[in-house]
Design an enzyme around this catalytic site. Structure first.
Site, PDB file in Angstrom:
ATOM      1  CG  ASP A 141      -1.672 -10.106   9.139  1.00 25.49           C
ATOM      2  OD1 ASP A 141      -1.181 -11.227   8.938  1.00 25.49           O
ATOM      3  OD2 ASP A 141      -1.118  -9.250   9.850  1.00 25.49           O
TER       4      ASP A 141
ATOM      5  CE1 TYR B  56      -5.866  -7.916  11.617  1.00 26.22           C
ATOM      6  CE2 TYR B  56      -4.799  -5.839  12.130  1.00 26.22           C
ATOM      7  CZ  TYR B  56      -4.771  -7.088  11.542  1.00 26.22           C
ATOM      8  OH  TYR B  56      -3.638  -7.515  10.898  1.00 26.22           O
TER       9      TYR B  56
ATOM     10  CG  HIS C  48       5.302  -4.743  10.757  1.00 22.91           C
ATOM     11  ND1 HIS C  48       5.166  -3.965  11.883  1.00 22.91           N
ATOM     12  CD2 HIS C  48       4.042  -5.012  10.340  1.00 22.91           C
ATOM     13  CE1 HIS C  48       3.879  -3.788  12.124  1.00 22.91           C
ATOM     14  NE2 HIS C  48       3.176  -4.399  11.204  1.00 22.91           N
TER      15      HIS C  48
ATOM     16  CG  HIS D 126       3.679  -8.483  11.766  1.00 21.45           C
ATOM     17  ND1 HIS D 126       2.708  -7.941  12.558  1.00 21.45           N
ATOM     18  CD2 HIS D 126       4.852  -7.907  12.150  1.00 21.45           C
ATOM     19  CE1 HIS D 126       3.274  -7.075  13.397  1.00 21.45           C
ATOM     20  NE2 HIS D 126       4.561  -7.022  13.164  1.00 21.45           N
TER      21      HIS D 126
ATOM     22  CG  HIS E 240      -1.126  -5.478   6.729  1.00 19.75           C
ATOM     23  ND1 HIS E 240      -1.540  -4.432   7.490  1.00 19.75           N
ATOM     24  CD2 HIS E 240      -1.029  -6.538   7.564  1.00 19.75           C
ATOM     25  CE1 HIS E 240      -1.692  -4.837   8.748  1.00 19.75           C
ATOM     26  NE2 HIS E 240      -1.384  -6.107   8.809  1.00 19.75           N
TER      27      HIS E 240
HETATM   28 FE   LIG Z   1       0.537  -8.355  12.844  1.00 23.04          FE
END
Ligand SMILES: [Fe+2]
Ligand SMILES: *[C@@H]1O[C@H](CO)[C@@H](O)[C@H](O)[C@H]1NC(C)=O
Ligand SMILES: *[C@@H]1O[C@H](CO)[C@@H](O)[C@H](O)[C@H]1NC(C)=O
Ligand SMILES: *[C@@H]1O[C@H](CO)[C@@H](O)[C@H](O)[C@H]1NC(C)=O
Ligand SMILES: *[C@@H]1O[C@H](CO)[C@@H](O)[C@H](O)[C@H]1NC(C)=O
Ligand SMILES: *[C@@H]1O[C@H](CO)[C@@H](O)[C@H](O)[C@H]1NC(C)=O
Length: 462
Positions: A159, A190, A319, A346, A348
């Site tokens: 990430d 991103y 998440h 995923h 952070h």
């Molecule tokens: Fe992600």
């Protein structure tokens, strides 16, 4: 020296040995901002190769895929390479397969992928892209031949994105001389954060990480920010930019998709899965994984490591339980096959689990809580690369018993495999200097040395 320090701190924490640690460290909260693109210009010479990245190019470790972009012309599309030392410095040439793509109103440069094969093990190679004044030279070292006691050190990141925090994570990893290859758990540029998924951000990211990706293989996993599915602008092909730019050796492991595959590297067998591709019973990914586990020979590669994007165990409210459906499908296999470690991104922040499983449940027996299980993997969430979405600092309270250590800071990890039984693992938060260890533990191999690790005792809390 710091091993001693860790030991002392272990004693210090012995009272809390069986409880998970939520680190008291509080990072300075500030929004993550993307670095301006002018920090990452193309090379000065006309049409010079850029965004160079390499990854393992076969199943055994004797291949390397070299990828690069030429912005304006199809050429140079050849890589020249030779051994750095020794008498056999004969130059070899390999032509790349060249591709390009359009995404909404963006047109990519020429994207080249060349696979170098039958390289010697444990050998340093120099490679050159382009000719004359546009030529750029890089190097890499092949891994030793796969074997049970071959030491090897992986960096672990996820990430990342391209903010000032991403730069800190990345630069810290680069400054650590130990890392020989990177296990990357997904979410790269991103670009999809921007209007029309501004694919220029993919190019900038390629230039940002080149300092490492051109010199050591990054083992890629696809995350949700690689999907780039945008029917509102008629971009209906999932993973289009990612799959054009990042090639992996999926055919070598009999996979039918670059989104899931496996490689052997030194003493590790690495299985990469896709959280965003079908994995139900009878699907291609499910069938492939079912056939994959029996192929793992722990006498050759003792360390069985799985990479996937969306964590199966995560005690962050961010998440939360997104990885649950894949856990239901695959956890049983992870436990039966004594997977050592599962790395995900995923979320952070950083989290390390106990060895736990939740596989005894069937729809009537009510046994739906995770239990300590010596056959189970440790699950590590390392989605703390520092991207533009910021830190995930909202942990479930109280800390569930399956969570050994967690902290809402950006950072990266280093996994040092020593031999068939022992691997030393450290996590480094960005606010400290690279040599400072914020969490560490010895992992014991599940196949060769399935002893308890007392894992929760070694987190260092500053
Ligand atoms: Fe992600
Ligand atoms: C793509 O379209 C957007 C929105 O219309 C515009 O802002 C941008 O400049 C365009 N980019 C290119 C490369 O044409
Ligand atoms: C990224 O980090 C490096 C090393 O600390 C530093 O030299 C460089 O200026 C940073 N880049 C940006 C854009 O801040
Ligand atoms: C497993 O690997 C070992 C060590 O390389 C080898 O001797 C053995 O034949 C392999 N077993 C199988 C079933 O391939
Ligand atoms: C469900 O689990 C219970 C308790 O372990 C067991 O007795 C029962 O046979 C299981 N049912 C099925 C259909 O497997
Ligand atoms: C494996 O490595 C660990 C840690 O360095 C060491 O303590 C152990 O003795 C090694 N085992 C063998 C069989 O060499």
């Amino acid at each position: 020296m710091w091993i001693l320090t860790i030991f002392c701190l272990c004693l210090h924490f012995s009272a809390t040995c069986n409880a998970g640690i939520t680190s008291k460290y509080v990072r300075k909260p500030h929004a993550s901002v993307d670095m301006p693109p002018e920090h990452f210009p193309s090379p000065a010479t006309f049409n010079a190769p850029e965004q160079v990245h390499i990854t393992q190019g076969d199943h055994e470790g004797r291949g390397m895929i070299i990828s690069w972009v030429t912005p304006l012309h199809r050429n140079p599309n050849v890589v020249t390479y030779w051994e750095a030392e020794g008498e056999h410095r004969r130059r070899h040439k390999v032509h790349a397969a060249t591709t390009s793509y359009r995404y909404y109103n963006y047109t990519s440069g020429f994207i080249h992928h060349a696979t170098l094969r039958m390289l010697k093990y444990d050998t340093r190679y120099i490679y050159e892209l382009g000719k004359h004044n546009e030529a750029r030279k890089f190097s890499f070292t092949t891994p030793p031949k796969a074997g049970p006691d071959v030491p090897y050190t992986f960096g672990v990141m996820g990430d990342l994105g391209q903010t000032y925090d991403s730069n800190q994570t990345f630069q810290h990893y680069v400054s650590n001389p130990k890392g020989q290859a990177v296990l990357y758990v997904g979410d790269l540029s991103y670009a999809d954060h921007y209007p029309f998924h501004d694919n220029v951000k993919w190019d900038i990211w390629g230039r940002f990480v080149e300092k490492s990706t051109a010199y050591q293989p990054w083992i890629w996993t696809a995350g949700n920010h690689e999907i780039d599915y945008a029917p509102e602008i008629e971009e209906n092909t999932p993973f289009k930019p990612y799959m054009h730019r990042y090639h992996v050796p999926y055919k070598a492991s009999k996979s039918t998709s670059p989104l899931w595959y496996s490689i052997k590297r030194a003493s590790a067998y690495i299985i990469v899965l896709s959280s965003y591709s079908a994995y139900g019973t009878y699907t291609p990914q499910y069938n492939w994984l079912e056939q994959e586990f029996p192929k793992v020979n722990r006498s050759e590669t003792p360390w069985l490591i799985v990479l996937l994007h969306s964590p199966m165990y995560n005690s962050n409210n961010y998440h939360y339980m997104e990885g649950e459906s894949m856990r239901v499908m695959f956890e049983q296999w992870f436990v039966e096959n004594k997977v050592d470690l599962v790395f995900s991104g995923h979320v952070h922040s950083y989290e390390r689990s106990e060895r736990i499983s939740n596989v005894q449940y069937n729809i009537t027996n009510g046994l739906s809580a995770p239990v300590k299980d010596p056959c189970a993997p440790v699950y590590i969430t390392i989605g703390d690369g520092g991207n533009i979405e910021g830190i995930a600092d909202n942990f479930a309270d109280p800390q569930p018993s399956y969570s050994a250590f967690r902290e809402a800071s950006f950072g990266h990890a280093i996994l040092e495999i020593k031999n068939r039984s022992h691997a030393f693992y450290t996590w480094h938060r960005n606010q400290d200097n690279e040599p400072t260890i914020a969490d560490s533990t010895w992992f014991h191999n599940r196949y060769w040395y399935p002893h308890d690790e007392h894992s929760s005792s070694s987190g260092l809390v500053h």
